[in-house]
Design a protein around this motif. Structure first.
Motif, PDB file in Angstrom:
ATOM      1  N   LYS A  10       8.191   3.233   4.151  1.00  8.73           N
ATOM      2  CA  LYS A  10       6.950   3.670   3.500  1.00  8.73           C
ATOM      3  C   LYS A  10       6.143   4.600   4.401  1.00  8.73           C
ATOM      4  O   LYS A  10       5.483   5.509   3.924  1.00  8.73           O
ATOM      5  CB  LYS A  10       6.120   2.445   3.104  1.00  8.73           C
ATOM      6  CG  LYS A  10       6.774   1.645   1.988  1.00  8.73           C
ATOM      7  CD  LYS A  10       6.000   0.409   1.624  1.00  8.73           C
ATOM      8  CE  LYS A  10       6.691  -0.318   0.473  1.00  8.73           C
ATOM      9  NZ  LYS A  10       5.971  -1.476  -0.006  1.00  8.73           N
TER      10      LYS A  10
ATOM     11  N   ALA B  81       7.327  -4.271  -3.361  1.00  5.26           N
ATOM     12  CA  ALA B  81       5.968  -3.727  -3.145  1.00  5.26           C
ATOM     13  C   ALA B  81       5.206  -4.622  -2.184  1.00  5.26           C
ATOM     14  O   ALA B  81       5.491  -5.789  -2.045  1.00  5.26           O
ATOM     15  CB  ALA B  81       5.243  -3.634  -4.472  1.00  5.26           C
TER      16      ALA B  81
ATOM     17  N   ARG C 112       7.071   5.071  -7.662  1.00  2.00           N
ATOM     18  CA  ARG C 112       6.324   5.941  -6.744  1.00  2.00           C
ATOM     19  C   ARG C 112       5.239   5.117  -6.043  1.00  2.00           C
ATOM     20  O   ARG C 112       4.995   5.285  -4.861  1.00  2.00           O
ATOM     21  CB  ARG C 112       5.724   7.099  -7.539  1.00  2.00           C
ATOM     22  CG  ARG C 112       5.109   8.148  -6.694  1.00  2.00           C
ATOM     23  CD  ARG C 112       5.344   9.554  -7.213  1.00  2.00           C
ATOM     24  NE  ARG C 112       5.684  10.438  -6.116  1.00  2.00           N
ATOM     25  CZ  ARG C 112       6.049  11.694  -6.249  1.00  2.00           C
ATOM     26  NH1 ARG C 112       6.177  12.224  -7.424  1.00  2.00           N
ATOM     27  NH2 ARG C 112       6.321  12.418  -5.198  1.00  2.00           N
ATOM     28  N   LEU C 113       4.600   4.237  -6.826  1.00  2.00           N
ATOM     29  CA  LEU C 113       3.559   3.381  -6.239  1.00  2.00           C
ATOM     30  C   LEU C 113       4.167   2.405  -5.240  1.00  2.00           C
ATOM     31  O   LEU C 113       3.597   2.149  -4.186  1.00  2.00           O
ATOM     32  CB  LEU C 113       2.830   2.599  -7.339  1.00  2.00           C
ATOM     33  CG  LEU C 113       1.934   3.416  -8.277  1.00  2.00           C
ATOM     34  CD1 LEU C 113       1.384   2.538  -9.392  1.00  2.00           C
ATOM     35  CD2 LEU C 113       0.779   4.038  -7.498  1.00  2.00           C
ATOM     36  N   LYS C 114       5.343   1.876  -5.592  1.00  3.29           N
ATOM     37  CA  LYS C 114       5.987   0.897  -4.709  1.00  3.29           C
ATOM     38  C   LYS C 114       6.378   1.503  -3.365  1.00  3.29           C
ATOM     39  O   LYS C 114       6.528   0.794  -2.382  1.00  3.29           O
ATOM     40  CB  LYS C 114       7.236   0.309  -5.402  1.00  3.29           C
ATOM     41  CG  LYS C 114       6.884  -0.740  -6.443  1.00  3.29           C
ATOM     42  CD  LYS C 114       8.020  -0.986  -7.410  1.00  3.29           C
ATOM     43  CE  LYS C 114       9.200  -1.692  -6.799  1.00  3.29           C
ATOM     44  NZ  LYS C 114      10.264  -1.939  -7.786  1.00  3.29           N
ATOM     45  N   LEU C 115       6.568   2.828  -3.363  1.00  6.21           N
ATOM     46  CA  LEU C 115       6.946   3.489  -2.108  1.00  6.21           C
ATOM     47  C   LEU C 115       5.746   3.665  -1.178  1.00  6.21           C
ATOM     48  O   LEU C 115       5.903   4.007  -0.017  1.00  6.21           O
ATOM     49  CB  LEU C 115       7.561   4.864  -2.415  1.00  6.21           C
ATOM     50  CG  LEU C 115       8.955   4.820  -3.015  1.00  6.21           C
ATOM     51  CD1 LEU C 115       9.328   6.177  -3.587  1.00  6.21           C
ATOM     52  CD2 LEU C 115       9.969   4.391  -1.970  1.00  6.21           C
ATOM     53  N   THR C 116       4.541   3.465  -1.705  1.00  7.93           N
ATOM     54  CA  THR C 116       3.347   3.587  -0.859  1.00  7.93           C
ATOM     55  C   THR C 116       3.068   2.234  -0.199  1.00  7.93           C
ATOM     56  O   THR C 116       3.837   1.284  -0.365  1.00  7.93           O
ATOM     57  CB  THR C 116       2.118   3.989  -1.696  1.00  7.93           C
ATOM     58  OG1 THR C 116       1.771   2.893  -2.553  1.00  7.93           O
ATOM     59  CG2 THR C 116       2.397   5.215  -2.546  1.00  7.93           C
ATOM     60  N   LYS C 117       1.933   2.156   0.474  1.00  8.62           N
ATOM     61  CA  LYS C 117       1.590   0.897   1.140  1.00  8.62           C
ATOM     62  C   LYS C 117       0.848  -0.058   0.211  1.00  8.62           C
ATOM     63  O   LYS C 117       0.290  -1.054   0.667  1.00  8.62           O
ATOM     64  CB  LYS C 117       0.749   1.197   2.374  1.00  8.62           C
ATOM     65  CG  LYS C 117       1.517   1.945   3.444  1.00  8.62           C
ATOM     66  CD  LYS C 117       0.626   2.204   4.622  1.00  8.62           C
ATOM     67  CE  LYS C 117       1.363   2.982   5.695  1.00  8.62           C
ATOM     68  NZ  LYS C 117       0.462   3.340   6.794  1.00  8.62           N
ATOM     69  N   MET C 118       0.829   0.263  -1.069  1.00  7.43           N
ATOM     70  CA  MET C 118       0.187  -0.606  -2.054  1.00  7.43           C
ATOM     71  C   MET C 118       0.883  -1.966  -2.093  1.00  7.43           C
ATOM     72  O   MET C 118       2.092  -2.053  -1.993  1.00  7.43           O
ATOM     73  CB  MET C 118       0.311   0.055  -3.428  1.00  7.43           C
ATOM     74  CG  MET C 118      -0.126  -0.781  -4.578  1.00  7.43           C
ATOM     75  SD  MET C 118       0.682  -0.254  -6.110  1.00  7.43           S
ATOM     76  CE  MET C 118       2.283  -1.057  -5.976  1.00  7.43           C
TER      77      MET C 118
ATOM     78  N   LEU D  94      -3.311   5.546  -1.236  1.00  2.00           N
ATOM     79  CA  LEU D  94      -2.396   4.398  -1.190  1.00  2.00           C
ATOM     80  C   LEU D  94      -1.508   4.417   0.054  1.00  2.00           C
ATOM     81  O   LEU D  94      -0.941   3.403   0.430  1.00  2.00           O
ATOM     82  CB  LEU D  94      -1.528   4.355  -2.461  1.00  2.00           C
ATOM     83  CG  LEU D  94      -2.301   4.144  -3.773  1.00  2.00           C
ATOM     84  CD1 LEU D  94      -1.346   4.084  -4.963  1.00  2.00           C
ATOM     85  CD2 LEU D  94      -3.134   2.881  -3.727  1.00  2.00           C
ATOM     86  N   TYR D  95      -1.381   5.604   0.689  1.00  2.00           N
ATOM     87  CA  TYR D  95      -0.642   5.684   1.957  1.00  2.00           C
ATOM     88  C   TYR D  95      -1.581   5.503   3.154  1.00  2.00           C
ATOM     89  O   TYR D  95      -1.171   5.697   4.293  1.00  2.00           O
ATOM     90  CB  TYR D  95       0.058   7.041   2.079  1.00  2.00           C
ATOM     91  CG  TYR D  95       1.423   7.111   1.421  1.00  2.00           C
ATOM     92  CD1 TYR D  95       2.472   6.337   1.889  1.00  2.00           C
ATOM     93  CD2 TYR D  95       1.670   7.969   0.360  1.00  2.00           C
ATOM     94  CE1 TYR D  95       3.732   6.414   1.301  1.00  2.00           C
ATOM     95  CE2 TYR D  95       2.921   8.055  -0.237  1.00  2.00           C
ATOM     96  CZ  TYR D  95       3.948   7.273   0.243  1.00  2.00           C
ATOM     97  OH  TYR D  95       5.188   7.345  -0.333  1.00  2.00           O
TER      98      TYR D  95
ATOM     99  N   LYS E 219      -7.437  -0.168  -1.852  1.00  3.44           N
ATOM    100  CA  LYS E 219      -6.407   0.334  -2.778  1.00  3.44           C
ATOM    101  C   LYS E 219      -6.583  -0.229  -4.181  1.00  3.44           C
ATOM    102  O   LYS E 219      -6.336   0.453  -5.177  1.00  3.44           O
ATOM    103  CB  LYS E 219      -5.026  -0.002  -2.231  1.00  3.44           C
ATOM    104  CG  LYS E 219      -4.716   0.662  -0.910  1.00  3.44           C
ATOM    105  CD  LYS E 219      -3.277   0.397  -0.515  1.00  3.44           C
ATOM    106  CE  LYS E 219      -3.002   0.830   0.893  1.00  3.44           C
ATOM    107  NZ  LYS E 219      -3.588  -0.053   1.914  1.00  3.44           N
TER     108      LYS E 219
ATOM    109  N   LEU F  45      -6.793   1.940  -7.620  1.00  9.27           N
ATOM    110  CA  LEU F  45      -5.908   1.771  -8.777  1.00  9.27           C
ATOM    111  C   LEU F  45      -6.714   1.435 -10.043  1.00  9.27           C
ATOM    112  O   LEU F  45      -6.342   1.828 -11.146  1.00  9.27           O
ATOM    113  CB  LEU F  45      -4.867   0.683  -8.488  1.00  9.27           C
ATOM    114  CG  LEU F  45      -3.800   1.123  -7.488  1.00  9.27           C
ATOM    115  CD1 LEU F  45      -3.039  -0.072  -6.929  1.00  9.27           C
ATOM    116  CD2 LEU F  45      -2.814   2.097  -8.130  1.00  9.27           C
TER     117      LEU F  45
END
Lengths: 320, 448
Positions: free
Chosen positions: A78, B448, B288-294, A106-107, B2, B6
Motif C-alpha cells: 500500500k 483492507a 482501489r480503496l482497498k489498495l489505500t491505507k483505508m 486515504l494514502y 479517513k 469517505l
C-alpha cells in the motif's frame, strides 16, 4: 542500495478450477526501469502482476519488493506500490480533483502536499481545464489519464500499469505514453502488462514475453527483435482456397527466403532486401497456381518474436 | 480522518446522482401523499370505531365480592387487617362486576379522544361467535373482541403477582406462595389488513395493557407503599384517563400511519446502502480503496455515517410532509422532532446493516436494489409499519420496535414506552450491524 525494485522467485498460480495461469515465474525488475509483460489475452500477465504486488496469493513462490517479502494486501504494498488498473476505475460523481484528493487523503498524504501533487498531476495529464468537472463527463482518453494520475498521487516507488492504453485514439495514446516514459526519470519503477507490441516496444526497457503462463523470453526489445533473424517481413494474403501451408513450404525452398510461416491467415516471409524480390515472389506464387490478394511490408516487431516463439500472432489470444 | 472523508465522498456521490437522490428522498413523501389520499384527504374528524364484544367472563367481581388470594398474606405480614372494600372505595370501577365487564363496559366504552367528547368505540354487545363473524363479514364492525371465561382470574393473577413481587422486594417472603397464575387470551377478530381492524385492534391492545397495568399499579400502591416502597407514578384511581391511549388533539386513521411512514422511508436506506456498496464492488472502486491505507472500519463507518446523515434529512422531510398533509402529532414539536430523529437514526442503523448483508452476497447494483426492495417492502408490513399485525416472529426486529417507538413518541408522548422500544430497537440494530459488518468484511473487504 538494492539494485532491484522487485524480485520474484518461482511464482506459480493454479486457480481453483485447475487452470495453471502462471508457471514458475522468476524475474528481477531493476530500479528505475520500465519492465514490460507482453503476451496475448489470457497469457497470465495480469495474474503475474497481481501476485507480484500481493493482490493475489501465489500457489507457490514469493515476491520481494525493496528487500521485503510481499504478503497479500500488506502495508508494504500500500505504501510503495501504485496500481493503474486495466479498467478506468473512477468515482463518476466526483470531480477530477476530488477523485485524486480522495486517494491522497486515504494514502495519508499530508493535505497541502496532496493538493499540490493533485494540481501537478492534473496539469501533467492535460486535465487542468477539467479540474472541477465530474469524472462521468470526461472522454475515454481523459478518464484513462485521470486513472493514471490517481495511481500516482502517493508517489509510489513502483507503478504497475495493467494494459494502460487499450481503445485509445493514437493521439491520446501518444500523450499517455510520453508521460509514462517520463516516470522513470522521476524515480518510479514501472511494470506494465500489454498485448500491444508497439506499446511494449515503445515503453519498455526490457520485455518478458509470456504465453500459457510461461515466461518464454526476457530481454530488451532490440535484442529480442534481433534474435528473430535478419531481414524484413512480407505478409502475403492469398485468394480464397489457397493452401497456405503448402505455399509457405514452397517459399522455404527459395534461397533468398530466410523463413516462411503461416500466421493469422497469411504467409509471413522473412528475407533480406525483400522488396527487391517482390516481382519474383509474385511470379513464384502464380506459377504454383495461387493468386495474392494483399501484400504488407514491415520491419521486425515484437510480434515477430512472439510468432517465432509460438507460431501464433499476439492478437490470436490464448485458447482456454 | 479517513472515515469522514469517505462519508463526505458518499454524501457527494448520493446527492449528485440526482435521480437516485430524488427517488430516495421523495419516494416516502409520495407514499405519505398516496396514503393521505387513500384515507380521505379532507378527513380531519376523530373517527369512532364500531366494535362487537362477546363477554364470556365467568369470574366474580374482582374486589368487592372476591377476597383477593393475596389478602391473607398482606394481613399477616403487615400485621394489620386490610379491608379491601374500604380501600377500594376510592376506586371508580369497583362494584359487582367482572374484569370483562369493567374492561369492555367501562374502559373501552368510556374511551374518548383528546377533545373529551368523541368516543373512540361504539360497542355492540353480542351473544355468540357466529353473530360476530357475520358482523365482520358484513363489515358492520371494525373488530370483534372475545373476552375469555377466565379473564377476571387472569387480571387477579396479575394483581397477585404484583403482591408477591412487592413482598419479595421488601424481604417479607421468599419464593412464590401463590404460583399458578391464570393466563387469559383476549381474541380479536376482524379482516386482517384493513385499516379499521388494524387501528381498532391496536387501540384495544393499548387499552388492555393499560387496564392490566392499572390493576398492577393499584396493588403495588396498596402493598408496596406501606412497606416502604416508592409510590407508583399512577394513583390508585381506576379510570379511563389512566389508560389514555393518545394525546393528539385529534386522531384520524392516517395519524396512525404517519409515524410508520417515517420508519418505512428510513427502511429504504437499505436499498441505497446495498446498491451503493455493490456499485463500488462492480466498478472495482472498492479494490482501489482497498489498495489505500483505508481500514474496514473507515469503509463501513463512512458508509454508515453517510446514510445516517441522509436518514436525518429523510426524517425531517417525511415529518414535514406528514404535517403538511394534516397529520396530528402530539405534544411539543421541539421535543417530538429530536425524538423522531433519534429513533430514526437507530432505524437507519438497522437498515444500513441489512444493506451491508445484502451487498455482501450480491454482485450487481440493480440486483442489490431489487433484492432490497423485495425484502424491505414485505418486511415493512410484517414489522407493523402500517398496521400492527402483532406477529410474534417480527416482534423484536428493530423496525417493529422502531415503529412502536415512533408511535409512542409522536402520537402518545409516552416517553417510557418510546424509550423502551427505542432501546430494544438499538440492541437489535447493533446485533444486525455486527452481522452486516462481519459479512461484508469477510466477503468484500478481505485485505483492507
Amino acid at each position: 542500495m538494492e539494485e532491484y525494485a522487485i524480485e520474484t522467485e518461482h511464482l506459480k498460480m493454479i486457480y481453483p478450477n485447475g487452470l495453471e495461469a502462471v508457471k514458475d515465474l522468476s524475474i528481477k525488475v531493476k530500479k528505475g526501469e520500465v519492465f514490460g509483460f507482453l503476451g496475448p489475452n489470457g497469457a497470465g500477465k495480469s495474474t503475474s502482476l497481481n501476485m507480484m504486488v500481493g493482490l493475489l496469493r501465489p500457489t507457490k513462490g514469493r515476491t520481494v519488493i525493496g528487500g521485503h517479502e510481499v504478503t497479500p494486501w500488506s502495508t508494504l504494498v500500500k505504501e510503495h506500490v501504485g496500481i493503474c488498473p486495466q479498467e478506468t476505475v473512477l468515482w463518476n460523481d466526483l470531480t477530477c480533483y476530488e477523485n485524486i484528493m480522495l486517494l491522497s487523503d486515504l494514502y495519508d498524504v499530508p493535505r497541502e502536499e496532496g493538493q499540490s501533487r493533485a494540481e501537478k498531476l492534473l496539469e501533467d495529464m492535460q486535465l487542468t481545464e477539467k479540474h472541477d468537472e465530474l469524472a462521468r463527463s470526461l472522454s475515454g482518453g481523459m478518464k484513462r489519464r485521470l486513472n493514471l494520475a490517481m495511481s500516482l498521487i502517493h508517489n509510489p516507488e513502483v507503478l504497475l500499469l495493467d494494459e494502460p492504453s487499450p481503445g485509445l485514439d493514437p493521439q491520446t495514446r501518444r500523450v499517455l505514453w510520453d508521460y509514462i516514459a517520463t516516470l522513470p526519470k522521476k524515480g518510479h519503477t514501472l511494470v506494465l502488462t500489454t498485448h500491444d507490441m508497439d506499446e511494449a516496444d515503445y515503453l519498455s526497457d526490457r520485455v518478458a514475453i509470456i504465453d500459457h503462463g510461461e515466461l518464454l523470453v526476457l530481454d530488451t526489445p532490440e535484442r529480442l527483435k534481433a534474435q528473430v533473424g535478419e531481414g524484413d517481413v512480407l505478409e502475403l494474403a492469398f485468394e480464397e482456397g489457397a493452401d497456405l501451408q503448402s505455399s509457405a513450404n514452397d517459399f522455404k525452398t527459395r534461397g533468398d527466403v530466410i523463413d516462411a510461416k503461416v500466421s493469422g491467415g497469411r504467409v509471413v516471409l522473412r528475407a533480406r532486401g525483400v522488396m527487391n524480390h517482390l516481382p519474383d515472389i509474385i511470379e513464384f506464387v502464380e506459377k504454383h497456381g495461387s493468386r495474392i490478394r494483399d501484400i504488407r511490408y514491415r520491419g521486425n516487431t515484437l510480434e515477430d518474436v512472439f510468432i517465432s516463439l509460438t507460431g501464433r500472432q499476439l492478437r490470436e489470444g490464448t485458447p482456454g | 480522518m479517513k472515515l469522514l472523508k469517505l462519508t463526505v465522498k458518499g454524501v457527494k456521490e448520493t446527492t449528485r446522482d440526482r435521480k437516485s437522490f430524488l427517488f430516495i428522498m421523495l419516494f416516502p413523501v409520495m407514499f405519505i401523499l398516496i396514503f393521505r389520499l387513500a384515507f380521505g384527504w379532507g378527513e380531519t374528524a376523530n373517527e369512532t370505531y364500531t366494535i362487537a364484544v362477546l363477554d364470556l367472563d365467568t369470574g366474580q367481581g374482582p374486589w368487592d365480592n372476591h377476597e383477593p388470594s393475596w389478602l391473607s398474606y398482606v394481613n399477616m405480614l403487615m400485621g394489620t387487617s386490610f379491608n379491601a372494600t374500604t380501600f377500594f372505595g376510592t376506586v371508580a370501577l369497583n362494584g359487582n362486576s367482572t374484569a370483562g365487564e369493567q374492561f369492555t363496559g367501562h374502559v373501552l366504552k368510556d374511551a374518548k379522544y383528546e377533545d373529551g367528547k368523541t368516543r373512540i368505540f361504539d360497542i355492540k354487545v353480542i351473544d355468540d361467535v357466529k353473530t360476530g363473524d357475520d358482523m365482520i363479514r358484513k363489515e358492520e364492525v371494525a373488530a370483534v373482541i372475545i373476552i375469555p371465561a377466565n379473564f377476571t382470574s387472569a387480571i387477579q393473577g396479575i394483581a397477585d403477582k404484583a403482591v408477591v413481587e412487592e413482598l419479595r422486594a421488601h424481604s417479607r417472603i421468599t419464593g412464590d406462595p401463590m404460583s399458578g397464575y391464570a393466563n387469559a387470551t383476549i381474541e380479536l377478530k376482524g379482516t386482517q389488513g384493513t385499516m379499521a381492524y388494524s387501528i381498532a385492534s391496536a387501540i384495544v391492545r393499548g387499552y388492555l395493557g393499560g387496564y392490566a397495568g392499572m390493576e398492577e399499579t393499584v396493588v403495588r400502591q396498596v402493598v408496596g407503599v406501606p412497606l416502604g416502597g416508592a409510590a407508583p407514578k399512577e394513583g390508585p384511581t381506576f379510570s379511563t384517563e389512566n389508560v389514555q391511549r393518545g394525546k393528539t388533539s385529534k386522531f384520524v386513521a392516517f395519524d396512525w400511519i404517519a409515524p410508520g411512514m417515517i420508519v418505512f422511508g428510513l427502511m429504504m436506506t437499505t436499498m441505497g446502502v446495498a446498491s451503493g456498496l455493490v456499485h463500488e464492488v462492480k466498478n472495482k472502486t472498492l479494490n482501489r480503496l482497498k489498495l489505500t491505507k483505508m481500514s474496514a472500519v473507515d469503509m463501513m463507518g463512512g458508509a454508515t455515517l453517510q446514510w445516517l446523515v441522509i436518514g436525518v434529512l429523510q426524517t425531517l422531510l417525511i415529518f414535514a410532509s406528514a404535517l403538511a398533509v394534516g397529520t396530528h402529532f402530539a405534544g411539543n414539536y421541539a421535543v417530538a422532532i429530536p425524538a423522531a430523529l433519534l429513533i430514526g437514526v437507530v432505524v437507519v442503523l438497522a437498515s444500513v446493516a441489512l444493506g451491508l448483508i445484502i451487498s455482501s452476497f450480491v454482485d450487481d447494483p440493480e440486483q442489490a436494489s431489487n433484492l432490497g426492495t423485495l425484502i424491505v417492502v414485505p418486511l415493512s408490513f410484517f414489522t407493523g409499519v402500517y398496521f400492527d399485525l402483532g406477529l410474534a416472529i417480527t416482534r423484536y426486529l428493530p423496525w417493529t420496535q422502531g415503529s412502536t417507538a415512533m408511535r409512542q413518541a409522536l402520537l402518545y408522548n409516552n416517553w417510557d414506552q418510546a424509550a423502551t422500544a427505542a432501546i430494544i430497537c438499538l440492541v437489535g440494530a447493533v446485533i444486525m450491524f455486527a452481522i452486516g459488518v462481519a459479512a461484508f468484511k469477510v466477503k468484500r473487504l478481505r485485505g483492507a
